[in-house]
Design an enzyme around this catalytic site. Structure first.
Site, PDB file in Angstrom:
ATOM      1  CG  HIS A   1      -2.007  -1.027   1.133  1.00 33.50           C
ATOM      2  ND1 HIS A   1      -3.294  -0.745   0.770  1.00 33.50           N
ATOM      3  CD2 HIS A   1      -1.960  -2.369   1.322  1.00 33.50           C
ATOM      4  CE1 HIS A   1      -4.012  -1.861   0.760  1.00 33.50           C
ATOM      5  NE2 HIS A   1      -3.225  -2.864   1.093  1.00 33.50           N
TER       6      HIS A   1
ATOM      7  CG  ASP B   1       0.198   9.651   0.252  1.00 31.18           C
ATOM      8  OD1 ASP B   1       0.143   8.468   0.631  1.00 31.18           O
ATOM      9  OD2 ASP B   1      -0.476  10.568   0.762  1.00 31.18           O
TER      10      ASP B   1
HETATM   11  C1  G6P Z   1      -0.957   3.740   5.851  1.00 29.71           C
HETATM   12  C2  G6P Z   1      -0.461   2.307   5.750  1.00 29.71           C
HETATM   13  C3  G6P Z   1      -1.401   1.342   6.480  1.00 29.71           C
HETATM   14  C4  G6P Z   1      -1.634   1.840   7.890  1.00 29.71           C
HETATM   15  C5  G6P Z   1      -2.171   3.272   7.891  1.00 29.71           C
HETATM   16  C6  G6P Z   1      -2.389   3.844   9.307  1.00 29.71           C
HETATM   17  O1  G6P Z   1      -2.096   3.916   5.077  1.00 29.71           O
HETATM   18  O2  G6P Z   1      -0.296   1.918   4.391  1.00 29.71           O
HETATM   19  O3  G6P Z   1      -0.849   0.040   6.506  1.00 29.71           O
HETATM   20  O4  G6P Z   1      -2.509   0.981   8.591  1.00 29.71           O
HETATM   21  O5  G6P Z   1      -1.238   4.092   7.200  1.00 29.71           O
HETATM   22  O6  G6P Z   1      -1.226   3.743  10.070  1.00 29.71           O
HETATM   23  P1  G6P Z   1      -1.159   2.902  11.427  1.00 29.71           P
HETATM   24  O7  G6P Z   1       0.294   2.885  11.785  1.00 29.71           O
HETATM   25  O8  G6P Z   1      -2.007   3.641  12.400  1.00 29.71           O
HETATM   26  O9  G6P Z   1      -1.703   1.514  11.151  1.00 29.71           O
END
Ligand code: G6P
Length: 467
Positions: free
Chosen positions: A166, A372
């Site tokens: 992602h 991003d």
């Molecule tokens: C990005 C990453 C995700 C992640 C999200 C929120 O979108 O690609 O894998 O879950 O950020 O970050 P966190 O560390 O809170 O999961």
């Protein structure tokens, strides 16, 4: 009949809170959670991941949470404090995140925890293996779990495994600064299908494979990898555009939209996690430059910047939080008047009706990350613009820029050019604004998150393991 789907992501698509002494497990929103809910429901499969911090709960509350997770067919992988620190905060978010976003300047001087990254990835693989039934499809997600496909392949050689990244796959020159770059790529290559958001990230990964292992993808994107074939593909994630449009039309949202709109004051909006990849300081500087280059906008434009707190136990994020607060203070201190504050800074998460009303009220939406993977705010904004109006300013370094070519594309490092882009957006004729917005809306409606998930899963389901 669809194959059963086992989804593996660091976070489960839920948030656990305690209300009136009882734990409540709520489904969370967000790209992955929204996109995979339908395949998860339809296939009767499982979702394996971390439920967040549940250690503080009493044994009775834990049992209650487990029952609620069970009803959602969610299998929790609980992480100890040490695992959260080393696997999640250190390796995933203090090392892999900055590398994938071209920020080697944000790396800590001393990195520890790779062994814990491996052992947590192995726990995820063990959980999948324990629940796996022949014929299941396994879909592993993101940079926290780069080793899971290979670890799973050791445990279930015949499984059909998909992996989706992602975040960006960086330029090999940056990726190669990681001491264990071979091992990470080998981890991903345990999958049968590896997906990226854009052709650029796909190209970077192919270049890394070539330089690390001397293997080439053929013109279908397939690589001969040891005794298997691995397919590499491009699958840009999206949002549920129809759902955004219908929620944006709710009376409460319409009421709030009116509240935020004023005929004498143009509204710029920025909505981000408070992450250094999102380009917030340069965006604030661009506003300051706009007010210097075009002083006629003083008292006539304001920016609402929402910065949702995130990863605040990681050093680089704590420092960044101070950096942004102090810049907001400096700019407001320098420019505000008794009747006007140029930047309204909101450092917390906001309810979804406020978010939708901000999208609808914005004259200009500023999505200017320095890097991003995709950026879903850039897609949510047009989806919510049921009036076909408003201008999107989008960084050329967001994955979304490949599709959203009707935005005003900017280089966020060029603060003066971003300031001029804001001026252009604020002075754009209604006809051009509406033409661009209609086309943006068509783009996000045509390829939504459901198509993203089904395209990837159809490709994975059609794959055979060949010797
Ligand atoms: C990005 C990453 C995700 C992640 C999200 C929120 O979108 O690609 O894998 O879950 O950020 O970050 P966190 O560390 O809170 O999961």
């Amino acid at each position: 009949m669809d194959a059963r789907l086992l989804i593996v992501s660091n976070r489960l698509p839920v948030t656990v809170t305690v209300e009136g002494g009882h734990p409540v497990v709520c489904p969370s929103v967000g790209g992955l959670a929204t996109g995979l809910q339908a395949p998860h429901d339809r296939s009767g499969g499982l979702w394996i991941g971390w439920p967040g911090a549940v250690e503080g709960l009493t044994p009775e509350m834990r049992a209650d949470v487990d029952r609620q997770l069970d009803a959602m067919r969610a299998i929790p992988i609980c992480l100890s404090d040490r695992e959260v620190t080393l696997f999640y905060e250190q390796v995933s978010n203090a090392v892999l995140w900055p590398i994938c976003h071209d920020r080697i300047d944000r790396l800590p001087l001393h990195v520890e925890g790779w062994d814990v990254y491996e052992s947590v990835n192995a726990r995820f693989a063990d959980a999948v293996a324990e629940h796996y039934r022949a014929g299941d499809l396994v879909w592993v997600h993101d940079y926290q779990l780069l080793r899971v496909p290979a670890l799973l392949r050791e445990r279930i050689p015949d499984a059909r495994i998909g992996f989706f990244l992602h975040v960006p796959f960086p330029n090999p020159e940056i990726f190669f600064t990681l001491p264990n770059r071979h091992w990470l790529v080998e981890g991903m290559m345990g999958a049968d299908l590896v997906g990226f958001h854009t052709r650029r990230y796909h190209g970077h990964f192919r270049a890394a494979l070539r330089r690390l292992f001397s293997v080439e993808a053929d013109n279908t994107g397939t690589v001969r990898w040891r005794s298997r074939r691995v397919k590499l593909g491009v699958f840009p994630i999206s949002i549920d555009a129809a759902d955004f449009a219908s929620r944006a039309a709710a009376p409460e949202v319409t009421r709030k939209t009116k509240e935020y709109t004023s005929s004498s004051m143009k509204l710029l909006v920025g909505i981000d996690r408070l992450d250094y990849s999102k380009g917030i300081p340069r965006r604030l500087m661009a506003l300051k430059r706009l007010l210097a280059l075009h002083p006629e906008w003083r008292e006539r434009v304001r920016l609402i910047q929402v910065a949702v707190p995130t990863r605040d136990r990681v050093d680089a994020y704590r420092r960044f939080r101070r950096e942004v607060s102090s810049l907001v203070g400096q700019i407001n201190g320098e420019l505000a008047s008794p009747t006007w504050t140029p930047i309204q800074y909101i450092h917390r998460s906001i309810p979804s009706d406020v978010l939708l009303a901000l999208y609808r009220a914005a004259d200009v939406m500023l999505v200017t990350p320095l890097r991003d993977g995709m950026n879903l705010v850039a897609k949510e904004f047009p989806a919510a613009r049921i009036d076909d109006d408003g201008v999107l300013i989008l960084s050329e370094f967001a994955g979304a820029a490949d599709e959203l070519t009707d935005a005003i594309l900017v280089n966020p490092y060029d603060v003066d050019a971003t300031a001029e882009a804001i001026h252009r957006a604020l002075t754009m004729e209604a006809g051009e604004r509406q033409h661009r917005m209609k086309r943006l809306r068509q783009t996000v409606q045509a390829f939504d998150v459901h198509r993203w998930a089904s395209t990837f899963l159809e490709e994975l389901a059609g794959m055979k393991n060949e010797e």
